[in-house]
Design a protein around this motif. Sequence first.
Motif: not given
Length: 400
Positions: A347-351, A363-367, A391-395
Motif C-alpha cells: 500500500x502507499x501512504x502520504x506520510x 522482505x514482506x511487502x508493506x505500506x 522488489x518487495x518493499x515496505x516502509x
Amino acid sequence: MEPLEVAPAPGTGLRWLTGMAIAFTAFMVFLAVGCFGALLARDLDGPQVMSALVVGVVGVLGTTAGLRGVRALRAAAHPVVALRLDADGVHLHEGAGIPDLSDAIAWTTLPWPWIASVTHTSFDLAASKRLGADMAVDCLRFALVDDDLLDQARFESPTSAILAEWLGLTPRQVRATLLGEKGAVEHQEVLAWLRRHRPGLAVLTGATVPWSTRASTDRWPGSPRVAVVGAHGRLGRRVVEALARREPTPPVAIVRNEAHRAPLERLGAEVRMLDVEEQGAGAVASALRGCAAVVHVATPSPAHVVEGALRAGVQRLVVVPRVWDGDEQVAVAARSGLAWTAFRPSALTDLPASGEVDLGLDVVPGPVSRADLAEVVAASIRDEDSVGEAWPITGVASPR
C-alpha cells in the motif's frame, strides 16, 4: 553539519584469536620455565638433559612469538576509524590490516553528488555462511552514479578480492562498501546521520543483497532524460520532483489532461500530452523521443508503454504495479526486453519521508510512503544492479 566517525569494535573472532594467543604464550612460558628449572636442579641424566634443553629452547622461542602475536592482535583490536561522514561526502578507510600505509593513500572520498543510493544489508549467520563468511555480517554499500568516477585503487587490499567474490561486486564497487561483523560497526548510527543530514538520499535496508550476484558496473549517460507515465498522480508528482532534483536534464511528464501541465512545469518537468490507452504505442513512441528511461506509475497496464519504449529506443523501465494485478504488470515488464525493475509495496501512504525503506527479495511487502518510494524509484534509474527483479518493499518506522 557535525561529522560522524565510525570505528569498528573488535569482533568476536579477533577476541577469540587474542585469547588463544595468550593461552599459547602462557603454555610456552610454563614449558620453558619447567625445562630450565629441571636443568638447574641437575635431576636429569645425559639424554634427558639434551631433551630438556631442546624443549626449553622451543619454549623460549614460542614465548617470544606468542608475545609478538598478542601485541599485534591487541593493536588490531584498537578501534581505527573506518568511515567518516561530513559535508564533503563519504570517506572510507581502505587500509585496515595493512601496516605503514599513509592516510593519503588509505582514504577514499566519495563526494555526495557521486552517490546514487545507500544500501544496508544485515546477514544472519546462515546467510553469511552461504556467502562464505563464518560470522554474521553487516554490509553498507554506497552505490555510485557511475563507477568510473572512482579511480583504480592505488594499492592492493588483501580483502577486496574476497569481498568482490562474496558480494558479487566489481573491485571499484567494493571500494565503496563497508563490511564488518554484525554489531562491530554502528551502521544504525550511520543511517540515522544520513536521515538527518541527507534526507534526499535513497537508503535501502534489508536482509538480502539488493543487487545482482553478477558483478556489473554502475554507469549511466551523463544527462539522461527520464519520462514519467502517470506523472499527475500523487506518486507520479513525487517521482517527477525527485528526478528534477537529482538529474541534470528535466524529466518528461506524460499526462492526458491539460489541467495538469502547470503544476508539473512548476516542479521542473517538460510536459507532453498523451492518452496512452486511446492513442496507442505509436503515440507513446513519439512522446518518449529522446528519453533513455521511462517510469510507469499509471493505472493502466504498461503494455503500450513497453511497445512505445522499444520503438523509441528507450533502454530502462521502472514499474510500480498496482496491488490487485501486480503479477500481470510485472510479467509485461519481464517480457519487454528492456532493462526493467519493479517495486511492490502492499500500500502507499502520504506520510512524510523517513529516508529509509526495507527492500529485498525476502522482505514482506508493506505500506510505504509515496515520498520514500519516489526517492527509491529515482535512485534506481541509474542502478543497474536492481535490473531484472520485482522488489518487495515496505516502509521503516522512523526512530522516536
